[in-house]
Every structure is written in C-alpha cells, then in structure tokens.
Write a protein that holds these residues in place. Structure first.
Motif, PDB file in Angstrom:
ATOM      1  N   GLN A 143       0.850  -1.193   0.000  1.00 25.04           N
ATOM      2  CA  GLN A 143       0.000   0.000   0.000  1.00 25.04           C
ATOM      3  C   GLN A 143       0.886   1.244   0.000  1.00 25.04           C
ATOM      4  N   PHE A 145       0.734   5.595   0.091  1.00 26.13           N
ATOM      5  CA  PHE A 145      -0.155   6.691   0.467  1.00 26.13           C
ATOM      6  C   PHE A 145       0.306   8.023  -0.130  1.00 26.13           C
ATOM      7  N   HIS A 155       4.687   7.574   2.517  1.00 26.19           N
ATOM      8  CA  HIS A 155       4.799   6.336   3.274  1.00 26.19           C
ATOM      9  C   HIS A 155       4.255   5.130   2.502  1.00 26.19           C
ATOM     10  N   PHE A 156       4.779   3.962   2.840  1.00 24.03           N
ATOM     11  CA  PHE A 156       4.242   2.714   2.303  1.00 24.03           C
ATOM     12  C   PHE A 156       4.320   1.633   3.371  1.00 24.03           C
ATOM     13  N   ILE A 157       3.420   0.657   3.268  1.00 31.38           N
ATOM     14  CA  ILE A 157       3.453  -0.528   4.123  1.00 31.38           C
ATOM     15  C   ILE A 157       3.187  -1.739   3.246  1.00 31.38           C
ATOM     16  N   GLY A 175       7.960  -1.608   6.023  1.00 28.17           N
ATOM     17  CA  GLY A 175       7.373  -0.274   6.109  1.00 28.17           C
ATOM     18  C   GLY A 175       8.432   0.771   5.871  1.00 28.17           C
ATOM     19  N   GLY A 176       8.003   1.952   5.457  1.00 27.09           N
ATOM     20  CA  GLY A 176       8.972   3.012   5.260  1.00 27.09           C
ATOM     21  C   GLY A 176       8.394   4.189   4.521  1.00 27.09           C
ATOM     22  N   TYR A 177       9.298   5.069   4.133  1.00 23.93           N
ATOM     23  CA  TYR A 177       8.855   6.218   3.350  1.00 23.93           C
ATOM     24  C   TYR A 177       9.869   6.531   2.260  1.00 23.93           C
TER      25      TYR A 177
ATOM     26  N   GLY B 138      -1.324   5.606   7.256  1.00 26.00           N
ATOM     27  CA  GLY B 138      -1.640   4.219   7.602  1.00 26.00           C
ATOM     28  C   GLY B 138      -3.128   3.985   7.623  1.00 26.00           C
ATOM     29  N   GLU B 139      -3.537   2.966   8.387  1.00 25.06           N
ATOM     30  CA  GLU B 139      -4.952   2.603   8.402  1.00 25.06           C
ATOM     31  C   GLU B 139      -5.306   1.913   9.715  1.00 25.06           C
ATOM     32  N   ARG B 157      -2.177  -0.231  11.510  1.00 21.54           N
ATOM     33  CA  ARG B 157      -0.796  -0.230  11.058  1.00 21.54           C
ATOM     34  C   ARG B 157      -0.516   1.126  10.423  1.00 21.54           C
ATOM     35  N   ASP B 159       2.859   3.859   9.206  1.00 20.80           N
ATOM     36  CA  ASP B 159       4.276   4.211   9.103  1.00 20.80           C
ATOM     37  C   ASP B 159       4.403   5.719   9.303  1.00 20.80           C
ATOM     38  N   PHE B 171       2.413  -1.241  14.836  1.00 19.88           N
ATOM     39  CA  PHE B 171       1.333  -2.226  14.787  1.00 19.88           C
ATOM     40  C   PHE B 171       0.576  -2.180  16.118  1.00 19.88           C
TER      41      PHE B 171
END
Lengths: 207, 207
Positions: A143, A145, A155-157, A175-177, B138-139, B157, B159, B171
């Motif tokens: 995902q 964002f 950001h991403f997860i 996870g990270g950016y 996140g979400e 979750r 980031d 988390f």
C-alpha cells in the motif's frame, strides 16, 4: 433517461445517483509475468494512473515465481516516469518464519533488508532467498499513500508471504517512506537477479 | 420497476442487485489548517457508523502534527458524548534511523502504546516529527462496532517519520472492552493540533 425504482433514483443524467453506494477500490492495471526481467507501472503509459487521482494505491501480488533460486523480490519508485527507479527510501522490515520440518522458527528484525536513505531496490521478502521449486511463490500486498504529495515524504506498508529455501514460509512486514518531496509516478518490481518466471501484479486505486 | 437484462435482475425495489463493489467510501475529512479533533459520528455529516457494515476502515494519509514528538491517537464513543470507551491493547514497532544510528536489536520492540483497560486515547504511533516534510500514513480496521454482545476489536498499522529522523512502522491491536455499541470515533494529536492530513472512512460490506 433516468431510472427510478421503488421511488429511489438509481441513475440519471449519465451518472449514478449520489445515494447509491459504490465501490471505492478501482482496478487500474494487471501485469502478468512471463519470464520477465521487470514489471513496471508508469503513470500515463498503458492506461496506468499513478498520480493524485487516488490518495492510496494498492498493489496485489499473486503467485510470483522466480526463474532461479537465490533471489529476493523487490520494488523501487521513480520520480521521472520510469526513466530511473532510484527514489530515496528509509525503511524497516521484520519477519516471522517456520521451517516446514517444524525444527526452526524465527521472529526477527531484518537489518540486511532495510534501507537507510538508500536509492536501491527495497526487498519485499526477507530472511532467506526465494525458492524456485515448481510450487514455490510469493503473494501479498503493498500500500502506498499520497504519492503525488509535493510537501511530505510518502509512506508505504507491505506484507508478503513467500517460500524461501529450507523451505520456510516467511511472513514479511516492510514499512517506510520515500524520503523525497517530489511526486512518485512509477513503480518497478523485479528479483535481485534473473527473472520473474510467472505471477500477476494488480494495481488498484482507492477513492 | 425492475431492470432485467438477459435474464439477470440489475436493479429492483429501489436498489441495485448487481454488485457495485464491497468497499464503500463514506466520508473524507481533509485537514488544511490547525485542527484539534477529527470525528466520525454516526448520523452526522453523512457519516454511517452502525450495523450497516460489519467492518469499517479509516485511512490517514500525510498527517502532519504541529508539535514535534506528538502522537496520533484514537478514541471511541460508547453512549455518552465522551470518547472514553475502555480499551485493552498491544503495540509493537519497527524503527530505523536514517543514519543507521541505532543497533539492530533496537529495531523491533514492544512499544509504550499498549493500554490496559484504560479510557485514555489509543496512541497509533510514537513521537512523530514536525519537520516540514514529516508526516504519518496508515490505516485502522474496526470490527463490528455496533455489536452489543462482544467487545469490539481494532487493528492499526501506520508508518511515520519519528522525530529522531527514523521511519517507524507501528502495529496496534486491541479491543474496546465494552458491550455497548460504538457510534463514533475521534482522532487527535496527543499535543497540539493536526495541521494537515486526509482521513477517509470506508465501510466494508458483508454481502
């Protein structure tokens, strides 16, 4: 022409009525590997949308199978519509793994798979290298964002499960950016070496 | 009036029979200036947060805090006007500094975000930075909020840019430890305002 059913307007003037609840996750593009070195999604090319149309983009990975063992599935982002896949990233990763023989387990951070402001490709599978047995593969989700934002980092997860040599199933959390204020407009997936023998990647936009 | 095409009922009795997608965008709140709280209240401002959907999802993108070191938090409303429903939760994080300054053993930890039957707001991450490009995305999933028999579970979750210039993948899992229905949720910063960000509430259909 409109359609009114039981007193409720369902559509009129060329669009659905605002009261009709519609899905918010839109399929944008599917790419299927066939001994492919890379799979790329580029905004504006081949019907791909990767801009501010959506605030969240989701990649789904189905049965990603490497042509050779000893590799890891990876991705990178681009800020120049795919001319270069080298956007700077700050990331972390941990995994849970369980040997099929049930003689070894692991729950651990993966310092060898994170990036400290690195421009290289980010692993989406840690702990061990991919297994190329006929039935081995990787599946999961990434995902991202607000990728078109030009003020903040992006950001991403991700979470994937794959079969590594051993064999272990490895549940990988990344996870990270992207440590850039430039908009991201393309993403590429590959293995660290050799090809993606088979598998499907689907891109969705979330309203 | 029903619409039947090739033997298939497309619409009848004031609603579409054909699937229009299972994930429905209910409400978007965009923050562009300093804001103390962001609330989704059932029945207000077109928000649905009741038994219509068995699962609700909120995404937050590019949430920027006014105060360095603050946390994004969530509270649940269970019958009064206060967002103080009791919660029991766990929390762990991965953490990685941009300069690789911490040891690898410090990169996966239980965090201080857990609550023990507390009415306090639930932290969704730790110590976000407020540099111009720093934010969090996140979400959170909230299961069966209107159930009056069981506790209500949530999974988050997210980031974020930690204020020590690190990415932190957080988390959170827990439950609202009440049998009363939850009819509203509220987000806020642990200190100061939220200056910008996009909050989206979705309902996930069960059929």
């Amino acid at each position: 022409m409109g359609l009114i059913s039981n007193g409720s307007t369902l559509f009129d003037s060329g669009s659905l009525d605002a009261s009709v609840a519609t899905g918010s996750m839109t399929h944008i593009k599917t790419l299927t590997a066939s001994d492919s070195s890379t799979l790329s999604f580029v905004n504006g090319a081949s019907s791909v949308v990767l801009n501010n149309t959506y605030k969240e983009y989701v990649f789904k990975f189905y049965d990603i199978h490497p042509s050779h063992s000893g590799t890891r599935f990876q991705f990178n982002g681009s800020i120049d519509t795919g001319s270069n896949y080298n956007a700077t990233k700050q990331t972390s990763m941990f995994i849970a793994a369980n040997l099929e023989a049930d003689t070894d387990t692991s729950l651990s951070y993966q310092p060898g798979d994170d990036l400290g402001n690195g421009t290289g490709f980010q692993d989406l599978a840690g702990f061990g290298n991919a297994n190329d047995d006929n039935d081995a593969s990787l599946s999961g989700t990434l995902q991202l964002f607000d990728i078109a934002n030009s003020t903040f980092v992006k950001h991403f997860i991700a979470r994937t499960n794959y079969m590594t040599t051993g064999p272990y199933p490895v549940d990988t959390f990344t996870g990270g950016y992207f440590n850039t204020t430039s908009a991201l407009d393309a993403f590429q997936f590959k293995f660290t070496s050799n090809n993606i023998a088979a598998g499907t990647i689907k891109l969705y936009g979330v309203k | 009036m029903a619409v039947i095409s090739n033997g298939t009922t497309i619409a009848d009795a004031g609603a579409f029979s054909a699937s229009l997608g299972s994930m429905v965008l209910i409400k978007t709140i965009t923050i562009s200036s300093g804001t103390g709280t962001i609330s989704f209240v059932d029945g207000a401002s077109s928000v649905v947060f009741d038994s219509t959907y068995p699962l609700y999802k909120v995404t937050y993108a590019s949430v920027h805090h006014a105060t360095d070191g603050s946390q994004l938090q969530i509270g649940f409303r269970d019958g009064s006007t206060d967002y103080d429903a009791t919660k029991q939760s766990t929390s762990f994080t991965t953490y990685h500094q941009e300069n690789d300054g911490e040891s690898s053993s410090d990169r996966l930890n239980f965090s201080s975000g857990r609550l023990s039957n507390s009415t306090a707001f639930q932290n969704l991450h730790q110590s976000v930075g407020n540099d111009n490009d720093q934010c969090a995305s996140g979400e959170i999933l909230i299961f069966s909020p209107s159930n009056t028999t069981f506790v209500k579970h949530y999974l988050s979750r997210l980031d974020s840019c930690h204020d020590s210039n690190a990415n932190m993948d957080s988390f959170i899992g827990g439950y609202v430890n009440v049998t009363a229905a939850i009819d509203a949720i509220q987000f806020k910063s642990s200190s100061g305002n939220i200056d910008s960000g996009i909050f989206k509430l979705y309902g996930i259909k069960d059929s």
